[in-house]
Design an enzyme around this catalytic site. Structure first.
Site, PDB file in Angstrom:
ATOM      1  N   GLY A  11      39.662  25.935  42.453  1.00 46.28           N
ATOM      2  CA  GLY A  11      39.890  25.766  41.013  1.00 46.28           C
ATOM      3  C   GLY A  11      40.710  26.898  40.436  1.00 46.28           C
ATOM      4  O   GLY A  11      40.583  27.230  39.266  1.00 46.28           O
ATOM      5  N   SER A  32      34.880  23.865  43.545  1.00 42.28           N
ATOM      6  CA  SER A  32      35.112  25.302  43.547  1.00 42.28           C
ATOM      7  C   SER A  32      33.806  26.056  43.785  1.00 42.28           C
ATOM      8  O   SER A  32      32.768  25.704  43.222  1.00 42.28           O
ATOM      9  CB  SER A  32      35.713  25.742  42.205  1.00 42.28           C
ATOM     10  OG  SER A  32      35.888  27.131  42.200  1.00 42.28           O
ATOM     11  N   SER A  39      38.101  32.064  39.172  1.00 42.73           N
ATOM     12  CA  SER A  39      38.947  32.109  40.367  1.00 42.73           C
ATOM     13  C   SER A  39      39.811  33.355  40.327  1.00 42.73           C
ATOM     14  O   SER A  39      40.110  33.892  39.254  1.00 42.73           O
ATOM     15  CB  SER A  39      39.855  30.879  40.413  1.00 42.73           C
ATOM     16  OG  SER A  39      39.078  29.723  40.451  1.00 42.73           O
ATOM     17  N   HIS A  40      40.264  33.758  41.494  1.00 40.67           N
ATOM     18  CA  HIS A  40      40.944  35.040  41.571  1.00 40.67           C
ATOM     19  C   HIS A  40      42.236  35.114  40.763  1.00 40.67           C
ATOM     20  O   HIS A  40      42.654  36.207  40.348  1.00 40.67           O
ATOM     21  CB  HIS A  40      41.212  35.411  43.024  1.00 40.67           C
ATOM     22  CG  HIS A  40      41.619  36.827  43.156  1.00 40.67           C
ATOM     23  ND1 HIS A  40      40.761  37.857  42.880  1.00 40.67           N
ATOM     24  CD2 HIS A  40      42.804  37.382  43.433  1.00 40.67           C
ATOM     25  CE1 HIS A  40      41.395  38.989  43.018  1.00 40.67           C
ATOM     26  NE2 HIS A  40      42.646  38.743  43.353  1.00 40.67           N
ATOM     27  N   ALA A  44      45.455  38.208  38.135  1.00 42.01           N
ATOM     28  CA  ALA A  44      46.907  38.471  38.230  1.00 42.01           C
ATOM     29  C   ALA A  44      47.382  39.102  36.929  1.00 42.01           C
ATOM     30  O   ALA A  44      47.001  38.685  35.838  1.00 42.01           O
ATOM     31  CB  ALA A  44      47.662  37.189  38.532  1.00 42.01           C
ATOM     32  N   GLY A  46      50.926  41.091  36.386  1.00 44.91           N
ATOM     33  CA  GLY A  46      52.295  41.394  35.976  1.00 44.91           C
ATOM     34  C   GLY A  46      53.150  40.250  35.493  1.00 44.91           C
ATOM     35  O   GLY A  46      53.935  40.399  34.559  1.00 44.91           O
ATOM     36  N   PHE A 117      61.058  43.227  37.960  1.00 42.81           N
ATOM     37  CA  PHE A 117      60.073  43.355  39.027  1.00 42.81           C
ATOM     38  C   PHE A 117      60.817  43.733  40.306  1.00 42.81           C
ATOM     39  O   PHE A 117      62.032  43.566  40.391  1.00 42.81           O
ATOM     40  CB  PHE A 117      59.329  42.016  39.209  1.00 42.81           C
ATOM     41  CG  PHE A 117      57.874  42.059  38.815  1.00 42.81           C
ATOM     42  CD1 PHE A 117      57.467  42.631  37.625  1.00 42.81           C
ATOM     43  CD2 PHE A 117      56.905  41.493  39.642  1.00 42.81           C
ATOM     44  CE1 PHE A 117      56.125  42.645  37.264  1.00 42.81           C
ATOM     45  CE2 PHE A 117      55.563  41.504  39.291  1.00 42.81           C
ATOM     46  CZ  PHE A 117      55.172  42.082  38.110  1.00 42.81           C
ATOM     47  N   GLN A 230      50.577  41.594  52.930  1.00 44.98           N
ATOM     48  CA  GLN A 230      51.264  42.468  51.977  1.00 44.98           C
ATOM     49  C   GLN A 230      50.348  43.594  51.507  1.00 44.98           C
ATOM     50  O   GLN A 230      49.221  43.336  51.076  1.00 44.98           O
ATOM     51  CB  GLN A 230      51.715  41.659  50.766  1.00 44.98           C
ATOM     52  CG  GLN A 230      52.381  42.527  49.703  1.00 44.98           C
ATOM     53  CD  GLN A 230      53.214  41.714  48.740  1.00 44.98           C
ATOM     54  OE1 GLN A 230      52.679  41.163  47.781  1.00 44.98           O
ATOM     55  NE2 GLN A 230      54.498  41.624  48.997  1.00 44.98           N
ATOM     56  N   HIS A 232      50.103  46.227  48.615  1.00 39.50           N
ATOM     57  CA  HIS A 232      50.699  46.515  47.313  1.00 39.50           C
ATOM     58  C   HIS A 232      50.830  48.024  47.177  1.00 39.50           C
ATOM     59  O   HIS A 232      49.903  48.759  47.508  1.00 39.50           O
ATOM     60  CB  HIS A 232      49.814  45.948  46.194  1.00 39.50           C
ATOM     61  CG  HIS A 232      50.506  45.879  44.871  1.00 39.50           C
ATOM     62  ND1 HIS A 232      50.837  47.000  44.151  1.00 39.50           N
ATOM     63  CD2 HIS A 232      50.954  44.821  44.152  1.00 39.50           C
ATOM     64  CE1 HIS A 232      51.454  46.628  43.033  1.00 39.50           C
ATOM     65  NE2 HIS A 232      51.544  45.307  43.014  1.00 39.50           N
ATOM     66  N   LEU A 242      44.065  46.899  41.369  1.00 34.60           N
ATOM     67  CA  LEU A 242      45.520  46.812  41.235  1.00 34.60           C
ATOM     68  C   LEU A 242      46.030  47.464  39.958  1.00 34.60           C
ATOM     69  O   LEU A 242      45.481  47.265  38.876  1.00 34.60           O
ATOM     70  CB  LEU A 242      45.962  45.346  41.235  1.00 34.60           C
ATOM     71  CG  LEU A 242      47.484  45.210  41.226  1.00 34.60           C
ATOM     72  CD1 LEU A 242      48.067  45.488  42.589  1.00 34.60           C
ATOM     73  CD2 LEU A 242      47.923  43.869  40.733  1.00 34.60           C
ATOM     74  N   GLU A 245      52.715  45.870  39.317  1.00 31.22           N
ATOM     75  CA  GLU A 245      54.128  46.228  39.488  1.00 31.22           C
ATOM     76  C   GLU A 245      54.834  46.271  38.130  1.00 31.22           C
ATOM     77  O   GLU A 245      55.853  46.941  37.955  1.00 31.22           O
ATOM     78  CB  GLU A 245      54.771  45.167  40.381  1.00 31.22           C
ATOM     79  CG  GLU A 245      56.183  45.464  40.792  1.00 31.22           C
ATOM     80  CD  GLU A 245      56.585  44.630  42.002  1.00 31.22           C
ATOM     81  OE1 GLU A 245      55.820  44.578  42.985  1.00 31.22           O
ATOM     82  OE2 GLU A 245      57.651  44.022  41.962  1.00 31.22           O
ATOM     83  N   ARG A 276      58.098  45.309  47.780  1.00 28.82           N
ATOM     84  CA  ARG A 276      56.811  45.974  48.007  1.00 28.82           C
ATOM     85  C   ARG A 276      56.665  46.570  49.398  1.00 28.82           C
ATOM     86  O   ARG A 276      56.055  47.622  49.559  1.00 28.82           O
ATOM     87  CB  ARG A 276      55.684  44.966  47.782  1.00 28.82           C
ATOM     88  CG  ARG A 276      55.557  44.635  46.335  1.00 28.82           C
ATOM     89  CD  ARG A 276      54.488  43.630  46.094  1.00 28.82           C
ATOM     90  NE  ARG A 276      54.411  43.402  44.668  1.00 28.82           N
ATOM     91  CZ  ARG A 276      53.665  42.464  44.108  1.00 28.82           C
ATOM     92  NH1 ARG A 276      52.934  41.666  44.873  1.00 28.82           N
ATOM     93  NH2 ARG A 276      53.637  42.325  42.811  1.00 28.82           N
ATOM     94  N   HIS A 341      46.868  43.268  49.729  1.00 33.05           N
ATOM     95  CA  HIS A 341      47.019  42.548  48.465  1.00 33.05           C
ATOM     96  C   HIS A 341      47.208  41.046  48.625  1.00 33.05           C
ATOM     97  O   HIS A 341      46.720  40.271  47.810  1.00 33.05           O
ATOM     98  CB  HIS A 341      48.235  43.145  47.750  1.00 33.05           C
ATOM     99  CG  HIS A 341      48.528  42.550  46.413  1.00 33.05           C
ATOM    100  ND1 HIS A 341      47.640  42.623  45.359  1.00 33.05           N
ATOM    101  CD2 HIS A 341      49.613  41.893  45.943  1.00 33.05           C
ATOM    102  CE1 HIS A 341      48.180  42.038  44.289  1.00 33.05           C
ATOM    103  NE2 HIS A 341      49.356  41.569  44.623  1.00 33.05           N
ATOM    104  N   ARG A 376      56.507  39.022  50.281  1.00 32.44           N
ATOM    105  CA  ARG A 376      56.626  38.293  49.011  1.00 32.44           C
ATOM    106  C   ARG A 376      57.126  39.214  47.902  1.00 32.44           C
ATOM    107  O   ARG A 376      56.694  40.362  47.814  1.00 32.44           O
ATOM    108  CB  ARG A 376      55.248  37.752  48.619  1.00 32.44           C
ATOM    109  CG  ARG A 376      55.183  37.196  47.227  1.00 32.44           C
ATOM    110  CD  ARG A 376      53.827  36.631  46.933  1.00 32.44           C
ATOM    111  NE  ARG A 376      52.816  37.620  46.655  1.00 32.44           N
ATOM    112  CZ  ARG A 376      52.558  38.144  45.450  1.00 32.44           C
ATOM    113  NH1 ARG A 376      53.270  37.781  44.392  1.00 32.44           N
ATOM    114  NH2 ARG A 376      51.584  39.026  45.295  1.00 32.44           N
ATOM    115  N   LEU A 377      57.991  38.691  47.058  1.00 33.72           N
ATOM    116  CA  LEU A 377      58.379  39.444  45.867  1.00 33.72           C
ATOM    117  C   LEU A 377      57.316  39.250  44.791  1.00 33.72           C
ATOM    118  O   LEU A 377      56.791  38.140  44.612  1.00 33.72           O
ATOM    119  CB  LEU A 377      59.721  38.955  45.319  1.00 33.72           C
ATOM    120  CG  LEU A 377      60.963  39.220  46.176  1.00 33.72           C
ATOM    121  CD1 LEU A 377      62.226  38.872  45.399  1.00 33.72           C
ATOM    122  CD2 LEU A 377      61.028  40.658  46.665  1.00 33.72           C
TER     123      LEU A 377
END
Ligand SMILES: Cc1cc2nc3c(=O)[nH]c(=O)nc-3n(C[C@H](O)[C@H](O)[C@H](O)COP(=O)(O)OP(=O)(O)OC[C@H]3O[C@@H](n4cnc5c(N)ncnc54)[C@H](O)[C@@H]3O)c2cc1C
Length: 564
Positions: A11, A32, A39-40, A44, A46, A117, A230, A232, A242, A245, A276, A341, A376-377
């Site tokens: 979810g 879920s 949910s994570h 987020a 940035g 970014f 990745q 970070h 975190l 960025e 990164r 990350h 990943r960017l």
């Protein structure tokens, strides 16, 4: 037994975006393990990329330039057709979210604001202060509620129901009652998020254990490019929380204990806004070569941005620093070091989100389409979730509509009984091994031996260590037998998944004898396109992963040496 045309496990942003799309055509449900708004994705910070050209310095941006930056950032491992698709439809996906009421920050003209970014040639990252994920998640959740999408909250999926060639739904543990229930479906989408919490220094929340990836893996769908984890650059020291960025996007500097803006040495043009993988490695080199504070961290300095910019543009970061580091970034630099990350790899699927199992789709961080390749960017993951969540919802619902005939009850029953036996086996455990100890040991092994810099010897040792942990997992101590919210049982499922993924990551890393993107192999420091411009595929076998490889799709962008 419950039954729907399309079920979506997850979810978060990808799962709910898929649900909005699928529910336009067929009966759809989201399952879920937590309330969707927990949910994570909500963490987020940035922003989300799309070539809108709203910022003064971004007027010349376009989807081709976004694709070119993404492919270069990926160290040329991304499938270029998928990247082109994602960047082409990115603007319309953002406008759709805007029209649904997403609270993006605005320019003076009232357009969606965009910030610079890493690895991006233009300010391309749309944002809502530093709480972008929360605003996006709230937006898609509202839309899914509006469309009456059925929700199974706090159901933990343990397995897929599979006949010879197709996925027919899932078996889930109702966490509130302890009952295992079948949820049958004509099409199933896995949108279970990432796995970077399986490293001990991580920006991720505790539920990011990657169990959704192992559910597909055990059902015969390969996991792709799992060696690419990745790190970070800016995890808060020591917790790993975190620091977006966006803080560097707004102009933050990285400074070592000698007072140097050391990125000058590693990426003289892009400086703090190199991709990164490059920034993280540079920070780690500064630490390893003795130019860190307390031999452990460097500084992210925002002070020159001024109070106003920090308080309005980065309020969440300021709050994190005040609460978890007892400092105000308006007045003091932030101690940071790299932290695990993001999982670039995941469930192997194509740009229609189809896996090798008919009726099974994947989207979001658990999937590997692959649009991120070896690195990943920033800002491209939320975009991946929105674009491919939408596509997964479309494709799965079209497929579900074409399926005739009902569910094979005996098939469902046999999978239910299999999972009941699995739970019973956990409940009969009479050994001495503590699940959380095995988990913590696995996380420490990955961090120490399968981290940012890897050597053949360390990887071999890690593989042996992890296999030893897997053997110990068969001797768990007696588990809690309660039915209601039995987190002990869920932990056992999680630890099993962590050990399985740790083995896949390590075996995949050991076999990739080159350095590319986030995978730095000290014995093979160069990228080797001749032998390794290819995706790793890990197939499940009871004795460990079996590896083979698949071609990378190249369209217009010839692999070249990256310079920033
Ligand atoms: C701190 C942080 C900041 C970030 N900032 C950015 C950013 O600014 N820009 C960007 O592009 N990316 C960012 N990322 C990455 C991005 O946020 C994630 O990749 C993305 O949100 C993942 O979304 P998802 O929908 O795939 O998964 P999630 O949001 O993690 O959702 C996974 C869902 O699956 C469910 N689930 C999992 N397993 C099961 C199971 N067995 N049974 C039932 N349900 C299950 C969970 O309950 C959850 O609902 C950030 C990541 C982190 C860690």
């Amino acid at each position: 037994m419950f039954q729907h045309d399309v079920i979506i496990v997850g979810g978060g942003l990808a799962g709910l975006r898929a649900a909005i799309e699928a529910s336009a055509l067929v009966d759809t449900a989201v399952i879920s393990r937590v309330h969707p708004l927990r949910s994570h994705t909500k963490a987020a910070q940035g922003g989300i990329n799309a070539a809108l050209g709203n910022a003064e310095a971004g007027r010349d941006d376009n989807p081709d330039k976004h694709a070119s930056d993404t492919i270069k950032g990926s160290d040329f491992l991304a499938d270029q057709d998928a990247v082109e698709l994602m960047t082409r439809i990115a603007p319309e996906c953002i406008f759709e979210l805007e029209h649904w009421g997403c609270a993006f920050s605005r320019t003076d003209e009232g357009k969606i604001a965009q910030r610079p970014f890493g690895g991006a040639g233009f300010p391309r990252t749309c944002y809502g202060a530093d709480r972008t994920g929360l605003y996006l998640l709230q937006t898609v959740y509202e839309q899914s509620v509006k469309r009456n999408v059925k929700e199974y909250q706090e159901y933990f999926v343990t397995a897929l129901i599979v006949d010879e060639a197709s996925c027919r739904g899932v078996i889930a543990l109702d966490v509130k009652t302890g009952e295992l229930v079948p949820i049958a479906a004509k099409a199933t989408i896995l949108a279970t998020g990432g796995a970077a919490w399986i490293y001990s220094i991580s920006t991720n929340s505790m539920i990011n254990t990657g169990n959704g990836m192992t559910i597909a893996y055990r059902a015969g769908v390969p996991l792709k490019d799992m060696e690419f984890i990745q790190f970070h650059p800016t995890g808060l020291y020591p917790s790993g929380l975190l620091i977006t960025e966006g803080a560097r996007g707004e102009g933050g500097y990285l400074v070592n204990s000698k007072g140097e803006r050391f990125m000058e040495r590693y990426a003289p043009k892009a400086m703090e806004l190199a991709p990164r993988d490059i920034v993280s490695r540079s920070i780690q080199k500064e630490i390893d070569e003795g130019r860190a504070f307390e031999n452990a961290y460097v500084h992210l300095d925002l002070r020159h941005l001024g109070r106003e910019k920090i308080v309005t543009g980065l309020p969440g970061i300021r709050e994190i620093c005040l609460l978890f580091a007892a400092l105000d970034p308006v007045e003091k630099p932030i101690p940071i070091r790299p932290a695990a990350h993001y999982t670039m790899g995941g469930i192997d699927c194509n740009s229609n989100c189809e896996t090798s199992l008919r009726g099974l789709y994947a989207a979001g961080e658990c999937s590997c389409i692959s649009v991120h390749g070896a690195n990943r960017l920033g800002g491209n993951s939320l975009l991946d979730c929105v674009v491919f969540g939408k596509i997964a919802g479309q494709k799965a619902s079209e497929f579900a509509k074409s399926v005739t005939g009902g569910t094979d009850q005996s098939l469902v029953q046999s999978f239910l009984e299999r999972e009941q036996k699995r739970v019973a086996a956990f409940q009969k455990a009479n050994g001495t091994e503590e699940p959380s100890t095995l988990r913590d040991e696995a996380r420490a092994i990955l961090t120490a031996k399968v981290g940012m810099f890897r050597s053949g010897q360390a990887l071999e040792e890690a593989l042996e260590d992890i296999r030893r942990l897997r053997a110990r997992f068969s001797k768990l101590r007696p588990l809690n037998l309660d039915n209601v919210f039995n987190l002990d049982l869920i932990r056992a499922f999680e630890v099993e998944a962590i050990l399985e993924l740790a083995e896949v990551i390590t075996a995949s890393a050991l076999a990739r004898k080159e350095s590319r993107g986030a995978h730095v192999h000290l014995d093979f420091p160069q990228r080797d396109d001749e032998r390794f411009l290819k995706h790793t595929l890990a197939h499940y076998t009871p004795s460990g992963p079996k590896l083979d490889y698949a071609e990378v799709k190249i369209t217009r962008y010839k692999p070249e040496v990256r310079k920033y």
